[in-house]
Structures are given as C-alpha cells and as structure tokens.
Design a protein around this motif. Sequence first.
Motif, PDB file in Angstrom:
ATOM      1  N   TYR A 215       0.822  -1.211   0.000  1.00 50.68           N
ATOM      2  CA  TYR A 215       0.000   0.000   0.000  1.00 50.68           C
ATOM      3  C   TYR A 215       0.863   1.272   0.000  1.00 50.68           C
ATOM      4  O   TYR A 215       0.507   2.271  -0.637  1.00 50.68           O
ATOM      5  CB  TYR A 215      -0.941   0.003   1.202  1.00 50.68           C
ATOM      6  CG  TYR A 215      -2.133  -0.913   1.031  1.00 50.68           C
ATOM      7  CD1 TYR A 215      -2.999  -0.764  -0.051  1.00 50.68           C
ATOM      8  CD2 TYR A 215      -2.397  -1.934   1.942  1.00 50.68           C
ATOM      9  CE1 TYR A 215      -4.090  -1.594  -0.219  1.00 50.68           C
ATOM     10  CE2 TYR A 215      -3.494  -2.769   1.782  1.00 50.68           C
ATOM     11  CZ  TYR A 215      -4.345  -2.598   0.695  1.00 50.68           C
ATOM     12  OH  TYR A 215      -5.437  -3.429   0.517  1.00 50.68           O
ATOM     13  N   LYS A 216       1.993   1.218   0.685  1.00 56.16           N
ATOM     14  CA  LYS A 216       2.883   2.387   0.688  1.00 56.16           C
ATOM     15  C   LYS A 216       3.434   2.662  -0.712  1.00 56.16           C
ATOM     16  O   LYS A 216       3.581   3.816  -1.116  1.00 56.16           O
ATOM     17  CB  LYS A 216       4.033   2.192   1.682  1.00 56.16           C
ATOM     18  CG  LYS A 216       3.620   2.400   3.132  1.00 56.16           C
ATOM     19  CD  LYS A 216       4.793   2.647   4.057  1.00 56.16           C
ATOM     20  CE  LYS A 216       5.564   1.400   4.334  1.00 56.16           C
ATOM     21  NZ  LYS A 216       6.550   1.596   5.431  1.00 56.16           N
ATOM     22  N   SER A 217       3.709   1.612  -1.445  1.00 48.48           N
ATOM     23  CA  SER A 217       4.178   1.767  -2.818  1.00 48.48           C
ATOM     24  C   SER A 217       3.144   2.508  -3.658  1.00 48.48           C
ATOM     25  O   SER A 217       3.466   3.429  -4.421  1.00 48.48           O
ATOM     26  CB  SER A 217       4.471   0.384  -3.422  1.00 48.48           C
ATOM     27  OG  SER A 217       4.880   0.488  -4.761  1.00 48.48           O
ATOM     28  N   LEU A 218       1.859   2.126  -3.486  1.00 38.04           N
ATOM     29  CA  LEU A 218       0.790   2.772  -4.240  1.00 38.04           C
ATOM     30  C   LEU A 218       0.569   4.215  -3.760  1.00 38.04           C
ATOM     31  O   LEU A 218       0.333   5.115  -4.575  1.00 38.04           O
ATOM     32  CB  LEU A 218      -0.508   1.961  -4.110  1.00 38.04           C
ATOM     33  CG  LEU A 218      -1.701   2.434  -4.944  1.00 38.04           C
ATOM     34  CD1 LEU A 218      -1.353   2.501  -6.438  1.00 38.04           C
ATOM     35  CD2 LEU A 218      -2.906   1.519  -4.730  1.00 38.04           C
TER      36      LEU A 218
ATOM     37  N   HIS B 168      -9.534   5.649  -2.102  1.00 36.05           N
ATOM     38  CA  HIS B 168      -9.799   4.216  -2.276  1.00 36.05           C
ATOM     39  C   HIS B 168      -8.695   3.361  -1.648  1.00 36.05           C
ATOM     40  O   HIS B 168      -8.946   2.237  -1.209  1.00 36.05           O
ATOM     41  CB  HIS B 168      -9.950   3.884  -3.765  1.00 36.05           C
ATOM     42  CG  HIS B 168      -8.692   4.033  -4.563  1.00 36.05           C
ATOM     43  ND1 HIS B 168      -8.125   5.266  -4.834  1.00 36.05           N
ATOM     44  CD2 HIS B 168      -7.874   3.099  -5.139  1.00 36.05           C
ATOM     45  CE1 HIS B 168      -7.017   5.088  -5.557  1.00 36.05           C
ATOM     46  NE2 HIS B 168      -6.854   3.786  -5.749  1.00 36.05           N
ATOM     47  N   ILE B 169      -7.480   3.910  -1.592  1.00 35.52           N
ATOM     48  CA  ILE B 169      -6.369   3.158  -0.991  1.00 35.52           C
ATOM     49  C   ILE B 169      -6.619   2.989   0.506  1.00 35.52           C
ATOM     50  O   ILE B 169      -6.450   1.902   1.069  1.00 35.52           O
ATOM     51  CB  ILE B 169      -5.021   3.865  -1.238  1.00 35.52           C
ATOM     52  CG1 ILE B 169      -4.799   4.100  -2.731  1.00 35.52           C
ATOM     53  CG2 ILE B 169      -3.869   3.039  -0.660  1.00 35.52           C
ATOM     54  CD1 ILE B 169      -3.584   4.950  -3.056  1.00 35.52           C
ATOM     55  N   LEU B 170      -7.029   4.094   1.161  1.00 37.41           N
ATOM     56  CA  LEU B 170      -7.310   4.029   2.593  1.00 37.41           C
ATOM     57  C   LEU B 170      -8.461   3.085   2.906  1.00 37.41           C
ATOM     58  O   LEU B 170      -8.459   2.393   3.920  1.00 37.41           O
ATOM     59  CB  LEU B 170      -7.613   5.429   3.132  1.00 37.41           C
ATOM     60  CG  LEU B 170      -6.420   6.386   3.255  1.00 37.41           C
ATOM     61  CD1 LEU B 170      -6.860   7.693   3.889  1.00 37.41           C
ATOM     62  CD2 LEU B 170      -5.302   5.766   4.076  1.00 37.41           C
ATOM     63  N   LYS B 171      -9.456   3.065   2.017  1.00 36.65           N
ATOM     64  CA  LYS B 171     -10.591   2.159   2.222  1.00 36.65           C
ATOM     65  C   LYS B 171     -10.140   0.693   2.159  1.00 36.65           C
ATOM     66  O   LYS B 171     -10.580  -0.137   2.956  1.00 36.65           O
ATOM     67  CB  LYS B 171     -11.675   2.425   1.171  1.00 36.65           C
ATOM     68  CG  LYS B 171     -12.502   3.675   1.457  1.00 36.65           C
ATOM     69  CD  LYS B 171     -13.616   3.836   0.430  1.00 36.65           C
ATOM     70  CE  LYS B 171     -14.459   5.076   0.716  1.00 36.65           C
ATOM     71  NZ  LYS B 171     -15.534   5.256  -0.282  1.00 36.65           N
ATOM     72  N   MET B 172      -9.262   0.400   1.191  1.00 38.66           N
ATOM     73  CA  MET B 172      -8.744  -0.967   1.092  1.00 38.66           C
ATOM     74  C   MET B 172      -7.922  -1.320   2.330  1.00 38.66           C
ATOM     75  O   MET B 172      -8.026  -2.428   2.876  1.00 38.66           O
ATOM     76  CB  MET B 172      -7.898  -1.132  -0.178  1.00 38.66           C
ATOM     77  CG  MET B 172      -8.699  -1.153  -1.469  1.00 38.66           C
ATOM     78  SD  MET B 172      -7.727  -1.655  -2.921  1.00 38.66           S
ATOM     79  CE  MET B 172      -6.623  -0.235  -3.131  1.00 38.66           C
TER      80      MET B 172
ATOM     81  N   THR C 276       3.667   5.927   6.594  1.00 36.34           N
ATOM     82  CA  THR C 276       2.348   5.896   5.955  1.00 36.34           C
ATOM     83  C   THR C 276       1.532   7.120   6.340  1.00 36.34           C
ATOM     84  O   THR C 276       0.857   7.731   5.501  1.00 36.34           O
ATOM     85  CB  THR C 276       1.593   4.614   6.359  1.00 36.34           C
ATOM     86  OG1 THR C 276       2.446   3.480   6.197  1.00 36.34           O
ATOM     87  CG2 THR C 276       0.345   4.426   5.506  1.00 36.34           C
ATOM     88  N   THR C 277       1.599   7.486   7.623  1.00 33.85           N
ATOM     89  CA  THR C 277       0.881   8.678   8.094  1.00 33.85           C
ATOM     90  C   THR C 277       1.326   9.917   7.334  1.00 33.85           C
ATOM     91  O   THR C 277       0.504  10.751   6.908  1.00 33.85           O
ATOM     92  CB  THR C 277       1.110   8.876   9.612  1.00 33.85           C
ATOM     93  OG1 THR C 277       0.668   7.707  10.307  1.00 33.85           O
ATOM     94  CG2 THR C 277       0.343  10.091  10.127  1.00 33.85           C
ATOM     95  N   ALA C 278       2.651  10.044   7.136  1.00 30.38           N
ATOM     96  CA  ALA C 278       3.196  11.182   6.408  1.00 30.38           C
ATOM     97  C   ALA C 278       2.713  11.214   4.964  1.00 30.38           C
ATOM     98  O   ALA C 278       2.381  12.256   4.415  1.00 30.38           O
ATOM     99  CB  ALA C 278       4.720  11.152   6.458  1.00 30.38           C
TER     100      ALA C 278
ATOM    101  N   LEU D 198      -0.871  13.584   0.872  1.00 32.62           N
ATOM    102  CA  LEU D 198      -1.923  13.435  -0.150  1.00 32.62           C
ATOM    103  C   LEU D 198      -3.171  14.212   0.202  1.00 32.62           C
ATOM    104  O   LEU D 198      -4.075  14.360  -0.617  1.00 32.62           O
ATOM    105  CB  LEU D 198      -2.285  11.945  -0.295  1.00 32.62           C
ATOM    106  CG  LEU D 198      -1.404  11.087  -1.202  1.00 32.62           C
ATOM    107  CD1 LEU D 198      -1.716   9.624  -1.027  1.00 32.62           C
ATOM    108  CD2 LEU D 198      -1.568  11.485  -2.667  1.00 32.62           C
ATOM    109  N   LYS D 199      -3.232  14.694   1.448  1.00 32.43           N
ATOM    110  CA  LYS D 199      -4.387  15.457   1.957  1.00 32.43           C
ATOM    111  C   LYS D 199      -5.670  14.620   1.867  1.00 32.43           C
ATOM    112  O   LYS D 199      -6.721  15.109   1.446  1.00 32.43           O
ATOM    113  CB  LYS D 199      -4.554  16.768   1.192  1.00 32.43           C
ATOM    114  CG  LYS D 199      -3.360  17.713   1.351  1.00 32.43           C
ATOM    115  CD  LYS D 199      -3.531  18.968   0.540  1.00 32.43           C
ATOM    116  CE  LYS D 199      -2.306  19.853   0.679  1.00 32.43           C
ATOM    117  NZ  LYS D 199      -2.429  21.117  -0.128  1.00 32.43           N
TER     118      LYS D 199
END
Length: 479
Positions: free
Chosen positions: A438-441, A454-458, A470-472, A477-478
């Motif tokens: 997920y970090k790569s994406l 959508h990434i956060l939802k997954m 990841t938080t950063a 990305l806001k």
Amino acid sequence: MDEAAYTSKRDDLTSRILKLVFPRRSATAVLQNWIDQCHKVTASDLRNASRLLLKSKRHKHALECSPQILSWMEAQNRFQMSAADHAIRLELIIKIQSLAEAEEYFEHLPNSSAQKAACLPLLHAYVKERAVEKAEALMQKLNDQGLTVSPHPLNEMMKLYMAMSQFEKVPSVILQMKRNKIPLNVLSYNLWMSACSEVSGIASAEMVYKEMVNDKNVEVGWSSLSTLANIYQKSGLIKKANMALKSAEKKLSAHNRLGFFFLITMHASLNNKEEVLRLWEASKRVTGRITSTNYMCILLCLVKLGDIAEAERIFREWESKCINYDIRVSNVLLGAYMRTGSMEKAESLHLHTLERCGRPNYKTWEILMEGWVKSQQMDKAINAMKKGFSMLKHCDWRPNPGIVMATAEYMEKHGNVNDLNHYVKVIHQLGIANLTLYKSLLRMHLLFQRPGFHILKMMEKDEIEIDDETTALVQALKV
C-alpha cells in the motif's frame, strides 16, 4: 464401467444425464423429460447416475439427482430413502453448497442409521476444515447414541488430531476403541504408530507395530511398513528405515501401483536413487496404464535427487505415450529449470508444451513468473501474473509474497500508476495485501498528485496498521 463406456453403449436415463457436460445444464430437466416421454424411472437408475456423476466430479448434476431420488421415493410407498442416499446427499451439499447447510441437513436426518452413514462425510469435512471442537461434539453425540461401532469415524478423529499436532489425543481414541470393542484396522494402527513416535519416541511406535503383527484380524501391509520406515527416517535411523522399506516391498501388489509410488517417494527422501529407478521399472510390470500422476511422482523424486537428465528422459517417455497432454507433468520439469536458473530451458519447454496443445494452468504461470522475476525480465513476469490472475475463478492460487512485492516495486520504479492501481486492487481482493504494498501505491499517487481515498478504504478493510511513514504519505496526499 466408467462414464465414457456407459454413454457410448446406451441411450437410457443414466446415459442422458451423463451426457450433460456443462454445470448450467439441468439434470432435473432431463429427468422430467424422460418421465414426460412415459419412460419408467427406478431408484437404481437414479442412484447409478449419481454414483457415476460423483465419480467424474460433476457434483452439481449429482446433487440435482439426489433430491429427485428423495421426492420420487416419497411418492412410492414401497421405497424408502436409504442411509447411503442420505450420506451421498450430505457429501454433495458440502461440496456444492456449504458446511453449515450440511450440518442442518444432518440434524434433520430421520433415523440413527442415516446419521451413522452420514457422519463420515461430515467428519471428513471437519478434518478438512480443522474444526476440532465441532468434530469432538459430533463424536460425543454419536457415542451417546451408541453409533460409533466401526473404526472409520474414530480414524477420522485421529487424522484430525494428527493434522493439528494434537498427538497426545490419539492414544485416548485407541483406548476408547478397545474399551468399546471396536476393532482396529490398518489405518488405526498406522495413525497410532505415528502419534506414539511423536509423543513417546521410537520404542513406543515399535510396541504398537508388534501389537499390530499379533492382531489376527489385521494384515500388515506395505502401508504400515512404510509408516514405520518414515518414523525411523525422522529419527535418523536410516539403516532401520531401509530394512522396513525392503520388508514393505515384499507386500506390494502385482495389480496395483499405489504402493510402489509410496516406496519410491520414501527412497527418494533417503537419497536412494538406485532404488527409486529400480522400483520405477518394477512398477511398469503391474497391469494397467501408467497414469500422469505416476509420471509426476517419479519426476518429482528425480528432481529432488538432482538427476535432471534422467527426469528429462522419463518426461520424453511420457510424451511419447500420452493421449491427453497433462500440463502438470511438464510443470515438474519447468519448476526444476526455474529453480536452477535455466530460464532458457524453461522458456523452450513452455513453447514446446504449447506446440503439443498443452494448456498452461496457474502453476505454469507462477513458475514462469518467479523465474522471470529472478532473471529481472519483469515485463514477461507481469504478463505471466496477468495470465495467472485470469484463472483465479477456477482455483485457490495465491502468488508468492516475494514475487508480489518485486512486481509492485518494478511498477513503481517505471511509473506505471494505472497498472499498479489495478494490481493492488487484485492483490487486495485475494486478501494478501500488506502495508509495504500500500505504501508503494501511496507514493505513486503522491508523485502523480492523484487522490487516494480508495487506498485508505482498502487498507481499512484489510485492517492494516499504519506506521509513521504511511501517516506522512496520507497527510501529504491530503486524504
């Protein structure tokens, strides 16, 4: 008589049902049409059709026949649904519908004889699901009703305990069998031996073997001797293991190859290449056709022993005799080439199998994908993964985690944001996505200034715990 022989010689109700190839075609419609044409229907016709459909693994059509048997029998005062019919129906419900529905069906069985027959497929399902508590509850119910009078359900329980490494529970099952005067069979003794070796060591397993030898109701065969050989091998007693295998060989049947391939596999694990090849040649003298599974076994053993040249020779022998090209056989050699870094040979074999009308399966693409990733041919690896993904509806294949990440890193490195999005979505659907993926994406979306909701939802659905990096990324990305 097998299905092909049956359908080629007759035109009756059973043959018409067997001619249904696709699952969407209705066996019930064929039955109704047969009745509408004023033909006679017997319970034996329907049972025979169900048996042949089960044998050919056409479970959906077999399940359709089963309720038809029930409704037809209920309309005839002189017929009753047999215990075996209930057992077959329950087995089909497990395979086609669900274990929960099978449990409900079992609870509503009309009598104890039906429950006695149907408990085996239900127990077998519990073993497969590793559902110890459910299996124990079922056995308690059967014990309370006095239905455990054969070794088969108790063997299933011992298999479950062995699978769960609860070896200490196996002797208590044996004690229950002896207390209730339930005879031990070959499988009972084999499981008991294996459990004792794990709990108490070699001497305990040998005592069980001696008890088996003295049991006049049981014939010691190759399976028990190969079980003993396996116990010796695990304990490093190689000489004893070889002696047990020699004794097992004397028990082999001249009409069945199964034992030969158990012993071949054991000799391969002991690095006895000469014995492997000798038994392979001896197996050819057994009556009947040598199957693709037999060829896979000998090829796997030779690959394990490092004799690729001999494996290639036997593979050519199989090719010269095979009627239908079974891709699983060539996959054994394909995997050997990949693991030894011989990707040119692997690609050449792959092209050769296509020329022979072989149909690559998910394992074929997994092997090629791994080889191409290792040799840094990522375009080919990604193409192979796409072809593997296209087969996911038909199997439970999951790609190797290392290959998953190597592919994602390649896509990120080359800025393939659309491909990476699709790729991560598929991996998420397979239930094998992780934080690194997920970090790569997220990094790709930040680079291309794309939203990442959508990434956060997954990630939330996968219950991924985020770290500081990841938080950063999410804050940048806001989202």
